[in-house]
Design a protein around this motif. Structure first.
Motif, PDB file in Angstrom:
ATOM      1  N   PHE A 136     -50.706 -15.716   3.559  1.00 51.04           N
ATOM      2  CA  PHE A 136     -50.270 -17.014   4.072  1.00 51.04           C
ATOM      3  C   PHE A 136     -50.307 -17.013   5.591  1.00 51.04           C
ATOM      4  O   PHE A 136     -49.913 -16.029   6.231  1.00 51.04           O
ATOM      5  CB  PHE A 136     -48.858 -17.300   3.565  1.00 51.04           C
ATOM      6  N   VAL A 137     -50.740 -18.121   6.171  1.00 48.50           N
ATOM      7  CA  VAL A 137     -50.750 -18.280   7.621  1.00 48.50           C
ATOM      8  C   VAL A 137     -49.801 -19.398   8.050  1.00 48.50           C
ATOM      9  O   VAL A 137     -48.914 -19.192   8.876  1.00 48.50           O
ATOM     10  CB  VAL A 137     -52.165 -18.580   8.146  1.00 48.50           C
ATOM     11  N   ALA A 138     -49.990 -20.588   7.479  1.00 47.59           N
ATOM     12  CA  ALA A 138     -49.181 -21.729   7.886  1.00 47.59           C
ATOM     13  C   ALA A 138     -49.255 -22.804   6.813  1.00 47.59           C
ATOM     14  O   ALA A 138     -50.206 -22.865   6.050  1.00 47.59           O
ATOM     15  CB  ALA A 138     -49.664 -22.287   9.229  1.00 47.59           C
ATOM     16  N   ARG A 139     -48.243 -23.650   6.781  1.00 51.35           N
ATOM     17  CA  ARG A 139     -48.245 -24.768   5.866  1.00 51.35           C
ATOM     18  C   ARG A 139     -47.583 -25.969   6.535  1.00 51.35           C
ATOM     19  O   ARG A 139     -46.773 -25.814   7.462  1.00 51.35           O
ATOM     20  CB  ARG A 139     -47.486 -24.444   4.572  1.00 51.35           C
ATOM     21  N   ILE A 140     -47.948 -27.151   6.051  1.00 55.33           N
ATOM     22  CA  ILE A 140     -47.329 -28.389   6.517  1.00 55.33           C
ATOM     23  C   ILE A 140     -47.049 -29.241   5.302  1.00 55.33           C
ATOM     24  O   ILE A 140     -47.885 -29.377   4.412  1.00 55.33           O
ATOM     25  CB  ILE A 140     -48.215 -29.107   7.557  1.00 55.33           C
ATOM     26  N   SER A 141     -45.866 -29.805   5.266  1.00 58.91           N
ATOM     27  CA  SER A 141     -45.448 -30.568   4.104  1.00 58.91           C
ATOM     28  C   SER A 141     -46.265 -31.841   3.952  1.00 58.91           C
ATOM     29  O   SER A 141     -46.927 -32.293   4.891  1.00 58.91           O
ATOM     30  CB  SER A 141     -43.972 -30.933   4.230  1.00 58.91           C
ATOM     31  N   TRP A 142     -46.223 -32.404   2.746  1.00 55.54           N
ATOM     32  CA  TRP A 142     -47.017 -33.604   2.485  1.00 55.54           C
ATOM     33  C   TRP A 142     -46.598 -34.768   3.368  1.00 55.54           C
ATOM     34  O   TRP A 142     -47.419 -35.622   3.687  1.00 55.54           O
ATOM     35  CB  TRP A 142     -46.928 -33.977   0.999  1.00 55.54           C
ATOM     36  N   TYR A 143     -45.323 -34.793   3.794  1.00 53.94           N
ATOM     37  CA  TYR A 143     -44.864 -35.879   4.649  1.00 53.94           C
ATOM     38  C   TYR A 143     -44.988 -35.522   6.134  1.00 53.94           C
ATOM     39  O   TYR A 143     -44.651 -36.315   6.996  1.00 53.94           O
ATOM     40  CB  TYR A 143     -43.418 -36.242   4.318  1.00 53.94           C
ATOM     41  N   GLY A 144     -45.410 -34.282   6.395  1.00 57.54           N
ATOM     42  CA  GLY A 144     -45.696 -33.880   7.766  1.00 57.54           C
ATOM     43  C   GLY A 144     -44.496 -33.456   8.577  1.00 57.54           C
ATOM     44  O   GLY A 144     -44.620 -33.042   9.725  1.00 57.54           O
ATOM     45  N   GLY A 145     -43.314 -33.548   7.995  1.00 60.70           N
ATOM     46  CA  GLY A 145     -42.127 -33.265   8.774  1.00 60.70           C
ATOM     47  C   GLY A 145     -41.677 -31.826   8.781  1.00 60.70           C
ATOM     48  O   GLY A 145     -40.737 -31.467   9.481  1.00 60.70           O
ATOM     49  N   SER A 146     -42.339 -30.991   8.016  1.00 60.08           N
ATOM     50  CA  SER A 146     -41.914 -29.604   7.901  1.00 60.08           C
ATOM     51  C   SER A 146     -43.113 -28.678   7.988  1.00 60.08           C
ATOM     52  O   SER A 146     -44.133 -28.904   7.337  1.00 60.08           O
ATOM     53  CB  SER A 146     -41.198 -29.390   6.560  1.00 60.08           C
ATOM     54  N   THR A 147     -42.989 -27.680   8.821  1.00 57.45           N
ATOM     55  CA  THR A 147     -44.044 -26.671   8.939  1.00 57.45           C
ATOM     56  C   THR A 147     -43.414 -25.283   8.834  1.00 57.45           C
ATOM     57  O   THR A 147     -42.224 -25.097   9.105  1.00 57.45           O
ATOM     58  CB  THR A 147     -44.786 -26.777  10.276  1.00 57.45           C
ATOM     59  N   SER A 148     -44.220 -24.332   8.446  1.00 59.26           N
ATOM     60  CA  SER A 148     -43.771 -22.939   8.462  1.00 59.26           C
ATOM     61  C   SER A 148     -44.961 -22.045   8.753  1.00 59.26           C
ATOM     62  O   SER A 148     -46.111 -22.434   8.497  1.00 59.26           O
ATOM     63  CB  SER A 148     -43.095 -22.546   7.143  1.00 59.26           C
ATOM     64  N   TYR A 149     -44.663 -20.877   9.305  1.00 57.49           N
ATOM     65  CA  TYR A 149     -45.714 -19.980   9.766  1.00 57.49           C
ATOM     66  C   TYR A 149     -45.405 -18.536   9.373  1.00 57.49           C
ATOM     67  O   TYR A 149     -44.238 -18.141   9.277  1.00 57.49           O
ATOM     68  CB  TYR A 149     -45.832 -20.042  11.294  1.00 57.49           C
ATOM     69  N   ALA A 150     -46.458 -17.776   9.228  1.00 60.05           N
ATOM     70  CA  ALA A 150     -46.289 -16.331   9.093  1.00 60.05           C
ATOM     71  C   ALA A 150     -45.794 -15.791  10.437  1.00 60.05           C
ATOM     72  O   ALA A 150     -46.144 -16.320  11.497  1.00 60.05           O
ATOM     73  CB  ALA A 150     -47.606 -15.679   8.718  1.00 60.05           C
ATOM     74  N   ASP A 151     -44.993 -14.760  10.383  1.00 57.39           N
ATOM     75  CA  ASP A 151     -44.441 -14.188  11.615  1.00 57.39           C
ATOM     76  C   ASP A 151     -45.551 -13.763  12.573  1.00 57.39           C
ATOM     77  O   ASP A 151     -45.390 -13.858  13.803  1.00 57.39           O
ATOM     78  CB  ASP A 151     -43.553 -12.980  11.284  1.00 57.39           C
ATOM     79  N   SER A 152     -46.661 -13.314  12.029  1.00 53.99           N
ATOM     80  CA  SER A 152     -47.745 -12.788  12.859  1.00 53.99           C
ATOM     81  C   SER A 152     -48.437 -13.852  13.702  1.00 53.99           C
ATOM     82  O   SER A 152     -49.140 -13.515  14.662  1.00 53.99           O
ATOM     83  CB  SER A 152     -48.780 -12.082  11.984  1.00 53.99           C
ATOM     84  N   VAL A 153     -48.240 -15.126  13.385  1.00 55.12           N
ATOM     85  CA  VAL A 153     -48.926 -16.188  14.121  1.00 55.12           C
ATOM     86  C   VAL A 153     -47.969 -17.147  14.811  1.00 55.12           C
ATOM     87  O   VAL A 153     -48.418 -18.042  15.544  1.00 55.12           O
ATOM     88  CB  VAL A 153     -49.882 -16.984  13.202  1.00 55.12           C
ATOM     89  N   LYS A 154     -46.681 -16.977  14.598  1.00 53.61           N
ATOM     90  CA  LYS A 154     -45.700 -17.873  15.222  1.00 53.61           C
ATOM     91  C   LYS A 154     -45.860 -17.871  16.729  1.00 53.61           C
ATOM     92  O   LYS A 154     -45.990 -16.822  17.356  1.00 53.61           O
ATOM     93  CB  LYS A 154     -44.282 -17.437  14.851  1.00 53.61           C
TER      94      LYS A 154
END
Length: 120
Positions: A46-64
């Motif tokens: 996993f690298v990154a994700r963005i929610s369907w509504y665009g209001g939430s993102t998350s990242y792998a620690d290695s790319v933050k």
């Protein structure tokens, strides 16, 4: 859902790239979109994700702090801005789509991948 990723290439360490992934679906805004990568000899991660509504993102620690995921629902496109690249970022990058989820694995749909190579 069909996904088509592009934007990979060869870049020097410290450089940047922006990946794009176009989704061929009429319900793009209902899908959480993610970026994943697979380096030679390693499992896809996993690298990154963005929610369907665009209001939430998350990242792998290695790319933050270096990578930013964003989406444009009007263009059915998700982006991954990658800055301060290092050779450890070398991998095939895949985009994925998952219906209204918060998962970081097990996505429903996958693109074909785009190669990112970072030279030292």
């Amino acid at each position: 859902v069909q996904l088509q990723a592009c934007g990979g290439g060869l870049v020097q360490a410290g450089g940047f790239l922006r990946l794009s992934c176009v989704a061929f679906t009429r319900t793009f805004s209902s899908y959480t979109m993610g970026w994943f990568r697979q380096a030679p000899g390693k499992e896809r991660e996993f690298v990154a994700r963005i929610s369907w509504y665009g209001g939430s993102t998350s990242y792998a620690d290695s790319v933050k702090g270096r990578f930013t995921i964003s989406r444009d629902n009007a263009k059915n496109t998700v982006y991954l801005q990658m800055n301060s690249l290092t050779p450890e970022d070398t991998a095939v990058y895949y985009c994925g789509a998952d219906y209204r989820s918060s998962r970081t694995e097990g996505y429903d749909y996958w693109g074909q991948g785009t190669q990112v190579t970072v030279s030292s």
